[in-house]
Design a protein around this motif. Sequence first.
Motif, short mmCIF file in Angstrom:
data_model
loop_
_atom_site.label_atom_id
_atom_site.label_comp_id
_atom_site.label_asym_id
_atom_site.label_seq_id
_atom_site.Cartn_x
_atom_site.Cartn_y
_atom_site.Cartn_z
N SER A 180 1.99 -8.76 1.84
CA SER A 180 1.74 -10.05 1.19
C SER A 180 1.12 -11.03 2.18
O SER A 180 1.67 -11.26 3.26
CB SER A 180 3.05 -10.64 0.65
N GLY A 181 -0.01 -11.61 1.80
CA GLY A 181 -0.67 -12.60 2.64
C GLY A 181 -1.28 -12.05 3.91
O GLY A 181 -1.68 -12.80 4.79
N ARG A 182 -1.35 -10.72 4.02
CA ARG A 182 -1.81 -10.13 5.28
C ARG A 182 -2.97 -9.16 5.10
O ARG A 182 -3.20 -8.31 5.94
CB ARG A 182 -0.63 -9.41 5.95
N PHE A 183 -3.66 -9.27 3.97
CA PHE A 183 -4.81 -8.39 3.79
C PHE A 183 -5.88 -9.11 2.98
O PHE A 183 -5.64 -10.16 2.40
CB PHE A 183 -4.42 -7.06 3.14
N SER A 184 -7.07 -8.51 2.97
CA SER A 184 -8.19 -9.08 2.23
C SER A 184 -8.75 -8.03 1.29
O SER A 184 -8.46 -6.84 1.44
CB SER A 184 -9.32 -9.49 3.19
#
Length: 409
Positions: free
Chosen positions: A329-333
Amino acid sequence: MGHRARPGHRQAAGPADDDRCRGPADRPLQPAAMSGAAEPAVVATIDLAAIRHNVALLRQRAGGAAVMVVVKADGYGHGAAECARAALQAGAREVGVATIDEALALRRAGIRAPILAWLHASDAQFRAALEADIALGVSSLAQARAVRAIAATLGRPVRVDLKLDTGLARNGAQAEQWAPIMRELAAAEREGGLRVHGLFSHLARADEPLHPLIDEQAARFRQGVALARRLGLAPTANHLANSAAALTRPDLAFDLVRAGIASYGLSPIPQLGDLGLRPALSLGARIALTKRIGAGDGVSYGHAWTAERAGTVALVPMGYADGLPRALSGRFSVRIGGRRYPAVGRICMDQFLVDLGDNPDGIQAGETATLLGPSALDGTLQGWADELGTISYELATLLRGRTARAYAG
Ligand SMILES: *Cc1c(COP(=O)(O)O)cnc(C)c1O
């Protein structure tokens, strides 16, 4: 693009495997499917040309040794039968799996190459395996006796590979047991019907190419082979190397290398940089919805992300139930079209959100967000593994749930 199957879907025996080429009934039920769209919303695409490339590269590194492609755990999440077939086309000689069930599934899928299964429960179905011409890895005297008893009555040749524990302390026979097991197997060979094809062992620290334990294990393995010869066995297909050793220690290739992770294009030793492998797995999901949000609006559970400015977010219908780790969560694109956008807020069971900012490209529902892929803008399993402090092996085997599989190349 060809047939697809749900990774999480347990396949029925026999010809039912072919049903996976069929249409929508076999596909996951999703909003897009209900609206009449032909494609499932989340698709893992396996590039079989990449697998052939990787196996060709492994063959080159292995020199004169043959390659066994390891397709346990449903081909590391890539589809065991399809990947085995691609690897065999590229010149792999054998197929390796952990369990007899995995081996039998490959036979049912029409794989006729040699298959070795090496991890057996105490009640494993040796007879069914041997009847299906599955080679068995033997790790104990009890297993050797069981195989010998069946071989005596089977009426067809039985192949055994003896697994030696040379220092991993996992599966494999401990050194004190080597001689008794070898005597048992030599006696079985003399009775006829059984042949010890090879000895094998598994390295504990092959991903640290300079570690002295690798050479210690190799020395113990050579001692095991010498002992087997003294006790009357004549193994001709000995194997020690996994992917890491196959790529970095050609001197330890013996007669055969067992390559799992590298066949799928993932590096067993990421610190070494580019080894010429091509990741086979891509992952994409079609955007379900886009919406405008205002400055200060919180997004997804816990409002773990709050928009600094007014803008647009895209809802992607993939979540941890489909194998996307919540810890990401919140750590990939993701890549949409020619641009990268950050995933924001918590990954939920079924969905996550992407911050499109001002949405300069006018992205709409129905467009594909690529999570993993070969372009420089795409995420990689290795990148996710680095982010999460794990290894690509673990993440490759996570995809499940509504994630459909497709094959290309
Ligand atoms: C899984 C496994 C392999 C393959 O290892 P990779 O690192 O994926 O190449 C080889 N041998 C044994 C015994 C295994 O269990």
